[in-house]
Design a protein around this motif. Structure first.
Motif, PDB file in Angstrom:
ATOM      1  N   SER A  79       0.879  -1.103  -0.074  1.00 57.03           N
ATOM      2  CA  SER A  79      -0.056   0.034  -0.109  1.00 57.03           C
ATOM      3  C   SER A  79       0.862   1.254  -0.004  1.00 57.03           C
ATOM      4  N   HIS A  80       0.356   2.385  -0.509  1.00 55.13           N
ATOM      5  CA  HIS A  80       1.184   3.492  -0.932  1.00 55.13           C
ATOM      6  C   HIS A  80       0.288   4.861  -0.405  1.00 55.13           C
ATOM      7  N   VAL A  81       0.839   5.872   0.255  1.00 59.88           N
ATOM      8  CA  VAL A  81       0.352   6.924   0.376  1.00 59.88           C
ATOM      9  C   VAL A  81       1.218   8.234  -0.260  1.00 59.88           C
ATOM     10  N   LEU A  82       0.839   8.623  -1.226  1.00 58.47           N
ATOM     11  CA  LEU A  82       1.597   9.496  -2.080  1.00 58.47           C
ATOM     12  C   LEU A  82       1.315  10.892  -1.825  1.00 58.47           C
ATOM     13  N   GLU A  83       1.965  11.811  -2.043  1.00 61.25           N
ATOM     14  CA  GLU A  83       1.632  13.508  -1.974  1.00 61.25           C
ATOM     15  C   GLU A  83       0.891  13.611  -0.756  1.00 61.25           C
ATOM     16  N   PHE A  84       1.212  13.280   0.433  1.00 57.74           N
ATOM     17  CA  PHE A  84       0.505  13.750   1.532  1.00 57.74           C
ATOM     18  C   PHE A  84       0.726  14.910   1.983  1.00 57.74           C
TER      19      PHE A  84
ATOM     20  N   LEU B 162      -2.972  -2.763  -2.850  1.00 57.97           N
ATOM     21  CA  LEU B 162      -3.221  -4.274  -3.513  1.00 57.97           C
ATOM     22  C   LEU B 162      -3.515  -5.492  -2.607  1.00 57.97           C
ATOM     23  N   LEU B 163      -4.936  -5.640  -2.522  1.00 55.04           N
ATOM     24  CA  LEU B 163      -5.160  -7.187  -1.980  1.00 55.04           C
ATOM     25  C   LEU B 163      -5.100  -8.049  -3.339  1.00 55.04           C
ATOM     26  N   THR B 164      -4.286  -8.957  -3.433  1.00 54.81           N
ATOM     27  CA  THR B 164      -4.308  -9.894  -4.786  1.00 54.81           C
ATOM     28  C   THR B 164      -5.485 -10.514  -4.875  1.00 54.81           C
ATOM     29  N   ASP B 165      -5.674 -11.060  -3.657  1.00 55.60           N
ATOM     30  CA  ASP B 165      -6.989 -12.138  -3.751  1.00 55.60           C
ATOM     31  C   ASP B 165      -8.216 -11.129  -3.353  1.00 55.60           C
ATOM     32  N   ALA B 166      -9.220 -11.019  -4.172  1.00 58.51           N
ATOM     33  CA  ALA B 166     -10.282 -10.254  -4.120  1.00 58.51           C
ATOM     34  C   ALA B 166     -10.976 -10.403  -2.772  1.00 58.51           C
TER      35      ALA B 166
ATOM     36  N   VAL C  62     -11.000  -5.568   5.689  1.00 62.48           N
ATOM     37  CA  VAL C  62     -12.121  -5.277   6.436  1.00 62.48           C
ATOM     38  C   VAL C  62     -13.137  -6.534   6.007  1.00 62.48           C
ATOM     39  N   GLY C  63     -13.425  -7.183   7.284  1.00 59.77           N
ATOM     40  CA  GLY C  63     -14.343  -8.590   6.857  1.00 59.77           C
ATOM     41  C   GLY C  63     -13.985  -9.230   5.695  1.00 59.77           C
ATOM     42  N   ALA C  64     -14.748  -9.802   4.834  1.00 58.66           N
ATOM     43  CA  ALA C  64     -14.664 -10.484   3.698  1.00 58.66           C
ATOM     44  C   ALA C  64     -14.737  -9.607   2.290  1.00 58.66           C
ATOM     45  N   SER C  65     -14.504  -8.133   2.460  1.00 55.44           N
ATOM     46  CA  SER C  65     -14.363  -7.359   1.444  1.00 55.44           C
ATOM     47  C   SER C  65     -12.924  -7.275   1.064  1.00 55.44           C
ATOM     48  N   ARG C  66     -12.908  -6.232  -0.084  1.00 54.50           N
ATOM     49  CA  ARG C  66     -11.472  -6.054  -0.559  1.00 54.50           C
ATOM     50  C   ARG C  66     -11.023  -4.785  -0.268  1.00 54.50           C
ATOM     51  N   GLN C  67     -11.742  -4.208   0.969  1.00 58.22           N
ATOM     52  CA  GLN C  67     -11.632  -2.670   1.342  1.00 58.22           C
ATOM     53  C   GLN C  67     -10.463  -2.685   2.594  1.00 58.22           C
ATOM     54  N   VAL C  68      -9.835  -1.668   2.795  1.00 52.66           N
ATOM     55  CA  VAL C  68      -8.833  -1.424   3.799  1.00 52.66           C
ATOM     56  C   VAL C  68      -9.222  -0.044   4.291  1.00 52.66           C
TER      57      VAL C  68
ATOM     58  N   MET D 276     -12.655   4.221   3.647  1.00 51.53           N
ATOM     59  CA  MET D 276     -12.509   2.794   3.126  1.00 51.53           C
ATOM     60  C   MET D 276     -12.297   3.157   1.920  1.00 51.53           C
ATOM     61  N   ILE D 277     -10.934   2.281   1.312  1.00 52.73           N
ATOM     62  CA  ILE D 277     -10.852   2.372  -0.221  1.00 52.73           C
ATOM     63  C   ILE D 277     -10.816   1.025  -0.600  1.00 52.73           C
ATOM     64  N   GLU D 278     -11.154   0.600  -1.981  1.00 46.96           N
ATOM     65  CA  GLU D 278     -10.906  -0.689  -2.326  1.00 46.96           C
ATOM     66  C   GLU D 278      -9.664  -0.793  -2.868  1.00 46.96           C
ATOM     67  N   ALA D 279      -8.896  -1.945  -2.436  1.00 43.78           N
ATOM     68  CA  ALA D 279      -7.512  -2.431  -2.482  1.00 43.78           C
ATOM     69  C   ALA D 279      -7.217  -3.061  -3.720  1.00 43.78           C
ATOM     70  N   ASP D 280      -7.624  -2.558  -4.697  1.00 41.23           N
ATOM     71  CA  ASP D 280      -7.745  -3.141  -6.032  1.00 41.23           C
ATOM     72  C   ASP D 280      -6.408  -2.736  -7.033  1.00 41.23           C
TER      73      ASP D 280
END
Length: 796
Positions: free
Chosen positions: A605-610, A646-650, A677-683, A698-702
Motif C-alpha cells: 500500500s502507498h500514500v503519495l503526496e500527503f 493491492l490485495l491480490t485476492d479479491a 475489512v471482513g470478507a471485502s477487499r476494502q482497507v 475505506m478504499i478498495e484495495a484493487d
C-alpha cells in the motif's frame, strides 16, 4: 550357469527394465543373494516400493511391475525372493549389509552411475538386515557435507570449510521415507530403500557413499563407505528473456519447481549469488540457468510493486540450450511520481548467511538481490559478524556497481558492539566507519548516544534498528488487566496482543531495539527509528509518545535481511520523494529519510503526496520550517493524499485468513492483509492526529490510485499523519497553533519520563563505569525535557 538359468526362468527380467530405468545397468559386481526370506512381508514391502517409485517420479515399466507381481504367485518363498532380487538388484547403486552385531558394510551396486547436472536421479539400495534392526538408515559421505558453514556471529570467523572443500561437496542425497514408506527399516532380512541423488556439476565426479543405522554402527576397516564414480550428464542451459512491464530488459526473481515440487537449483548446493536459504534465484535478461529436461512451474516476481506471475515451461530432452521469455507486470510505479524505494538495513554477512567458504557474500551478490527486488536504494550494513572482512567494502560513497536506476551503499549497523544492549544503530552516509581511537569492536562505546553523535558529526543520518525489540507491551487479559506473555506461554493463555495506540503500559526496555531512543530523541542526536521489521504496535507506540512531546525524529522502513526476515530484501521499505528533475542520488535520498519526506511500509500500500493544506510532508512549510503548517488560532485544515493498495485476492482465502488470524506480534508484522475489512477487499485509510485516528475512509484495495481529502479540526499544536494499519505509515506534518510547540499529551510526557528511568535501570549495568557519568548526564537531560513537557502539555 545358475545365474543364467534364473534369467531364463524369469523371462529375461533385465530386458523388461526399460523406460526411465533403461540406463540403470553398470559393470559393477552383482549383489549377493539373500536367502530364506519370509514371503508375505517381502511381497507387501515390494508393493509399497513400487508405489513409492511412482510417487517420486521414477515409475517402473509396466512389464517390470507385471514381473514383480508374477514373482509372488505360486507360494514358493525361495523362488519369489530370487525373482524379486533378480529384478531389483540391477537398480541398486549400493548394497548394504547389517551384520548380527548391527555393524554396517557396503558394496557398490550394479546400477549405471549416471546422474544429471542440477537434477535428481532415483536409485535403490539393497539392505540385507541380519540384525533385524528397525532404526532409520542414513546416508553420509564427504561429498554430501554442507557446502557452507552458517554464520556463528563471529567478527573474524575461522575457516572450517575452505573454498576447495566446498567445491568437492558436489552431491546431495536423501532417502525417500514418506508414504507409503517409513523412515525406519522394517527389520526384514531383505528390503530395498529408495535413494535420490542430486549432482551440482556436470562431468565425471567421485563420491564416497556411506551408510549407518545409528552412531557407532559403521563397520570396522572402513567397509561402511564405498567410492563410486559417477557420470553427471550436463543439464540444459536455459537462457531467460526477462522484460519489464515496458519491454525494457531487467532482473527478476524466479522460483523453479519440478513436478514433484522440488526447487531448482537445489538450495543445499548453492553459493552466492544464489542464496542457499532462498527458493528464488535472480536472473537478468539474457542470463542462463541450468535445468534438466522436464516440466517446471515458474513463479516470477520483482518486489511488491509487481504482480506475481506463474507459468509452466517444458525443457526439451536432448537439447544443449533452450530459451524461455518472460514479461513482468506492475500494479504501481511510485518512482514515476518521484517516490523512490529503499531498504536501509540489509546484510551481506551474519544470521542466515554463511561465514565459510567465504566471510559472507560480496557486493555484486547483494546488488543482484537489490535490483531483483526493485529497490531503488539498498544500504548494505556491515556489522559484528565477519566485520573485519565486510568493512573492507565500505567506501564512504555509493558502490561502483550502482546504476542510474539502482544505488547500493555500504554503511554500518552497530550490532555486536558494546552498545548493542541499549539498541542497535543504523549509521547511514558515513565517511568513516571506525569510531575514533578504535581498531577493535570491543573498544567502541558501551551506550548509544556517543555513537549517534559521532555519526551525525560526519554528516551521517542515524537511527535505531528493529525498534520494537525490548519495547514489548503486555497482553490485554479478558478482564482488562495487563500481563506480559513471556517466551513460552501456556497453550490456554488468554491474553491478546496489544493493538491500541498509543498504549500507556510500560515496556521493560530489555532488548536491542530503540531502547535508548527515549533519551537520544530528547537530547537531539537521533534522526529516525526503524519500522516494519518488528511488531507495529511496539514500534509506533514509542514514536507516538515522543511525537506527542514535540520531538521530531522520523520513521523509516527496513527488513533487517537476512536476520529478522530472510525471505528477500525489501520486505520492509521506505519511499522517499525527490525533486522533479533530480536524478536518483544517495545524498538526496538519505536527506529525505532524515527530513521525513517519506512513508514506510510493506510496499503493498502507498500514500503519495500527503500534505496538510499547502504543506507537503518533508518539504519546507510556513516560515521555511520543514513539514510545518502554521495557524494563528485553532481551525480547520485540509489533509490530502493519493492512496493505493493491492490485495491480490479479491476475497479472503485460507492463506490470507491465516495472516489475519495471527497475533500482531507474530510475523508478518506489517502486512496489508491484516487491514482487510471482513470478507471485502476494502482497507481503512486513517488520519492520525496526535496518535489517535480522527477520520477514516475505506478504499478498495484493487491497485487503483485514489485521491482522498479530509477536513480536520486542529484545536492545539499537533502532528498529523496517514496510515493503513499495519501496512503503511507516513511521516508527520506538524501544525503549530499560535506559535506554541506540540505538547499534545501530558500522559505521553509522563510515559516518556518514566520510560527514561526504566531504561536506565535496564541498561546501566552494561555501560562501562568510565562512561556512566556522561550517560547519567544525558539521561538527566532527557528527564528534564520530559518534565518540562509534562508542565507545558495542553491536554491530558
Amino acid at each position: 550357469m545358475r545365474r543364467m538359468r534364473r534369467l531364463d526362468r524369469w523371462g529375461g527380467m533385465i530386458s523388461i527394465l526399460g523406460g526411465l530405468w533403461a540406463a540403470s545397468f553398470g559393470s559393477a559386481a552383482e549383489l549377493s543373494r539373500v536367502e530364506e526370506v519370509e514371503l508375505q512381508p517381502l511381497l507387501a514391502a515390494t508393493g509399497r516400493l513400487v508405489e513409492a517409485l511412482d510417487v517420486v517420479g521414477a515409475p517402473l515399466p509396466a512389464a517390470t511391475k507385471g514381473a514383480l507381481a508374477a514373482a509372488g504367485k505360486g507360494g514358493d518363498a525361495g523362488h519369489a525372493a530370487d525373482a524379486i532380487q533378480e529384478i531389483l538388484d540391477p537398480l541398486c547403486v549400493a548394497g548394504v549389509t547389517i551384520n548380527a552385531e548391527s555393524r554396517v558394510s557396503v558394496v557398490e551396486g550394479p546400477a549405471a552411475k549416471a546422474l544429471v547436472e542440477q537434477g535428481w536421479r532415483t536409485f535403490l539400495v539393497k539392505v540385507h538386515n541380519l540384525a533385524g534392526i528397525t532404526a532409520p538408515m542414513r546416508v553420509e559421505g564427504p561429498q554430501l557435507k554442507p557446502m557452507v558453514k552458517r554464520s556463528s556471529g563471529s567478527p573474524d570467523p575461522r575457516i572450517e570449510v575452505s573454498p576447495e572443500e566446498s567445491a568437492d561437496r558436489w552431491l546431495d542425497a536423501t532417502f525417500f521415507t514418506s508414504q507409503p514408506l517409513k523412515d525406519e527399516l522394517s527389520g526384514l532380512a531383505l528390503e530395498y530403500r529408495i535413494l535420490q541423488l542430486h549432482a551440482r556439476d556436470a562431468g565425471k565426479r567421485e563420491a564416497s557413499l556411506g551408510f549407518n543405522v545409528g552412531q557407532g554402527t559403521q563397520d570396522l576397516g572402513f567397509r561402511a563407505t564405498v567410492p563410486i564414480l559417477f557420470e553427471c550428464l550436463p543439464a540444459v542451459a536455459v537462457t531467460l528473456g526477462v522484460r519489464d512491464h515496458d519491454g525494457a530488459p531487467t532482473t527478476a526473481s524466479f522460483v523453479f519447481r519440478d513436478r514433484l515440487g522440488r526447487v531448482h537449483p537445489n538450495p543445499a548446493r548453492r553459493l552466492a549469488p544464489d542464496f542457499f536459504f532462498h527458493d528464488q534465484v535472480y536472473r537478468a535478461d539474457g542470463e542462463t540457468i541450468s535445468l534438466p529436461a522436464g516440466e517446471y512451474s515458474v513463479e516470477l516476481s520483482r518486489g511488491p510493486e509487481y504482480m506475481v506471475k506463474r507459468a509452466t515451461i517444458t525443457i526439451p530432452a536432448g537439447a544443449a540450450t533452450h530459451r524461455e521469455d518472460f514479461r513482468l507486470e506492475r500494479w504501481i510505479q511510485p518512482s514515476q511520481r518521484r517516490w523512490f524505494s529503499g531498504d536501509h538495513h540489509v546484510h551481506a554477512a551474519g544470521c542466515a548467511h554463511y561465514e565459510n567458504p567465504t566471510a559472507g557474500v560480496g557486493p555484486a551478490d547483494m546488488m543482484r538481490h537489490i535490483v531483483g527486488e526493485n529497490l531503488d536504494v539498498g544500504c548494505v550494513l556491515s556489522w559484528g559478524p565477519c566485520w573485519y572482512v565486510q568493512k573492507q567494502h565500505f567506501e564512504g560513497k555509493p558502490s561502483a556497481l550502482s546504476t542510474p536506476e539502482s544505488l547500493m551503499r555500504y554503511d554500518v549497523e552497530v550490532s555486536g558492539f558494546p552498545s548493542s544492549h541499549a539498541g542497535h544503530l543504523c549509521l547511514l552516509r558515513l565517511t568513516e566507519d571506525d569510531y575514533p581511537g578504535t581498531t577493535l569492536i570491543e573498544e567502541w562505546p558501551s551506550w548509544t548516544q556517543p555513537v549517534l553523535a559521532w555519526g551525525r558529526e560526519q554528516g551521517g543520518v542515524v537511527g535505531y534498528s528493529h525498534s520494537g525489540w525490548g519495547l514489548e507491551l503486555p497482553d490485554v487479559l479478558p478482564g482488562g488487566g495487563r500481563e506480559f506473555r513471556g517466551q513460552r506461554p501456556a497453550s490456554d493463555w488468554p491474553g491478546k496482543a496489544a493493538a491500541k495506540l498509543p498504549d500507556f503500559a510500560m515496556p521493560r526496555f530489555d532488548g536491542i531495539g530503540a531502547n535508548e531512543y527515549v533519551v537520544t530523541a530528547a537530547t537531539g542526536v537521533c534522526d529516525f527509528l526503524s519500522a516494519v521489521d518488528t511488531p507495529a504496535v511496539w514500534e509506533l507506540n514509542v514514536w507516538y509518545h515522543t511525537l506527542n512531546c514535540g520531538l521530531t525524529p522520523r520513521i523509516s522502513g527496513e527488513t533487517d535481511f537476512p536476520c529478522i526476515y530472510g525471505d528477500r530484501v525489501g520486505l520492509g521499505r521506505i519511499y522517499v520523494k525527490l525533486d522533479e528533475g533530480q536524478p536518483l542520488d544517495f545524498d538526496a535520498w538519505v536527506k529525505g529519510v532524515k527530513d521525513g519526506r517519506s512513508y514506510c511500509g510493506d510496499g503493498l500500500s502507498h500514500v503519495l503526496e500527503f500534505g496538510v493544506d499547502h504543506v507537503a510532508v518533508g518539504e519546507p512549510g510556513d516560515g521555511g520550517k520543514l513539514s510545518t503548517r502554521v495557524l494563528d488560532r485553532p481551525g480547520m485544515v485540509t489533509v490530502a493524499c493519493d492512496v493505493a493498495a493491492l490485495l491480490t485476492d479479491a476475497e479472503p482465502t485460507p492463506a490470507t485468513e491465516a495472516i489475519r488470524a495471527r497475533r500482531l506480534d507474530d510475523k508478518p508484522y506489517w502486512h496489508l492483509e491484516r487491514a482487510r475489512v471482513g470478507a471485502s477487499r476494502q482497507v481503512p485509510v486513517e488520519v492520525i492526529v496526535n496518535g489517535e485516528p480522527v477520520l477514516t475512509r475505506m478504499i478498495e484495495a484493487d491497485g487503483h490510485v485514489e485521491e482522498l481529502g479530509f477536513r480536520v479540526a486542529i484545536e492545539r499544536s499537533s502532528w498529523v499523519a496517514i496510515r493503513i494499519f499495519p501496512s503503511v505509515h507516513t511521516n508527520p506534518v506538524w501544525v503549530e497553533v499560535a506559535d506554541k510547540p506540540v505538547r499534545a499529551s501530558r500522559k505521553s510526557a509522563r510515559w516518556c519520563r518514566e520510560a527514561v528511568d526504566v531504561c536506565w535501570k535496564a541498561k546501566v549495568g552494561q555501560i562501562r563505569e568510565s562512561e556512566r557519568g556522561a550517560a547519567a548526564a544525558a539521561y538527566d537531560e532527557a528527564r528534564a525535557f520530559y518534565d518540562a513537557a509534562i508542565a507545558a502539555a495542553e491536554a491530558e
